[in-house]
Design an enzyme around this catalytic site. Structure first.
Site: not given
Ligand code: NAP
Length: 245
Positions: A153, A157
């Site tokens: 991961y 990133k």
């Molecule tokens: P989440 O709730 O797991 O949502 C992830 C989203 O990505 C879902 O809408 C999922 O939709 C979509 N997705 C996953 N694989 C995909 C694919 N192959 N093609 C198209 N869509 C895909 O995660 P989140 O926490 O909202 O994270 C969103 C972003 O922020 C990510 O890039 C994550 O790495 C980043 N981030 C999150 C955090 C945190 O603490 N939560 C911190 C830093 C960065 P489907 O399953 O419907 O495809």
């Protein structure tokens, strides 16, 4: 306001992407929401439309080249332009390096990094021709700091930050800006799986003393999508409560 701007958000079916889509719509943008879960996207676009917004769902997997191209194609067919593109789709497959399976490495790099590359290449063609555009990549604080148990991961990133800066240099003359946001510990389904103890340990590392919300990240996206950020490109904006400075 982003009135009549056209914005695409990947990973919009839940979490941070959903909050970004709603925030863009509340600013007057026409939102194209993409992810693999058609039902969740339909619910989101219905919500935006119920608030007098304009939204379109395009189902697809960012790691599949045809889907990435189709996302941009469908948007141009519907709205004639793309002003803002948010590379937000992302997954985790955590594990210590010595036990990490090739499949876990590949899945994370394919979605988080190759997916962003495929989508960026597809939308860059349109934005270059338009001579305007904003690309915003959702990276992570651990792409800057590293994190035990997340080599795949963190590599994806950190790679996204290199992609951001390189594409920012390539597209600047076309008036297309490319920036990254590095969220810290944000409460979504991605972090819900962590044990209470792990969540407490994370919160202890945050000077502002609380996890962030998806809306905290969406607020930064709105700034980077707006006219107010016109002279900012190739930058990394931390939204992490001070966790990394
Ligand atoms: P989440 O709730 O797991 O949502 C992830 C989203 O990505 C879902 O809408 C999922 O939709 C979509 N997705 C996953 N694989 C995909 C694919 N192959 N093609 C198209 N869509 C895909 O995660 P989140 O926490 O909202 O994270 C969103 C972003 O922020 C990510 O890039 C994550 O790495 C980043 N981030 C999150 C955090 C945190 O603490 N939560 C911190 C830093 C960065 P489907 O399953 O419907 O495809």
């Amino acid at each position: 306001m982003l009135t009549d701007k056209v914005a695409i958000v990947t990973g919009a079916s839940r979490g941070i992407g959903r909050a970004i889509a709603l925030a863009l719509a509340s600013q007057g943008a026409k939102v194209v929401a993409s992810a693999r879960n058609a039902e969740a996207l339909a619910e989101l676009t219905a919500e935006i439309k119920s608030q007098d917004g304009d939204a379109l769902a395009v189902v697809g997997d960012v790691a599949v080249e045809d889907d990435a191209n189709n996302l941009v194609k469908k948007t141009v067919e519907a709205y004639g332009q793309v002003d803002v593109f948010i590379n937000n789709a992302g997954i985790t497959r955590d594990g210590l390096l010595l036990r990490m399976k090739n499949a876990d490495w590949d899945a994370v790099l394919d979605t988080n990094l190759k997916g962003a590359f495929l989508c960026t290449r597809a939308v860059a063609k349109v934005m270059s021709k338009q001579r305007s555009g904003r690309i915003i990549n959702i990276s992570s604080v651990v792409g800057e700091m590293g994190n035990a148990g997340q080599a795949n991961y963190c590599a994806s990133k950190a790679g996204l930050l290199g992609l951001t800066k390189s594409v920012a240099r390539e597209l600047a003359r076309r008036n297309v800006t490319v920036n990254a946001i590095t969220p810290g510990f944000i409460t979504t389904e991605m972090t819900e799986d962590m044990t209470g103890k792990a969540q407490e340990a994370m919160t202890d590392q945050i000077p502002l003393g609380r996890p962030g919300s998806a809306e905290d990240v969406a607020n930064a996206v709105i700034f980077l999508a707006s006219e107010q950020s016109a002279y900012i490109t190739g930058q990394v904006l931390g939204v992490n409560g001070g966790m990394y400075m």
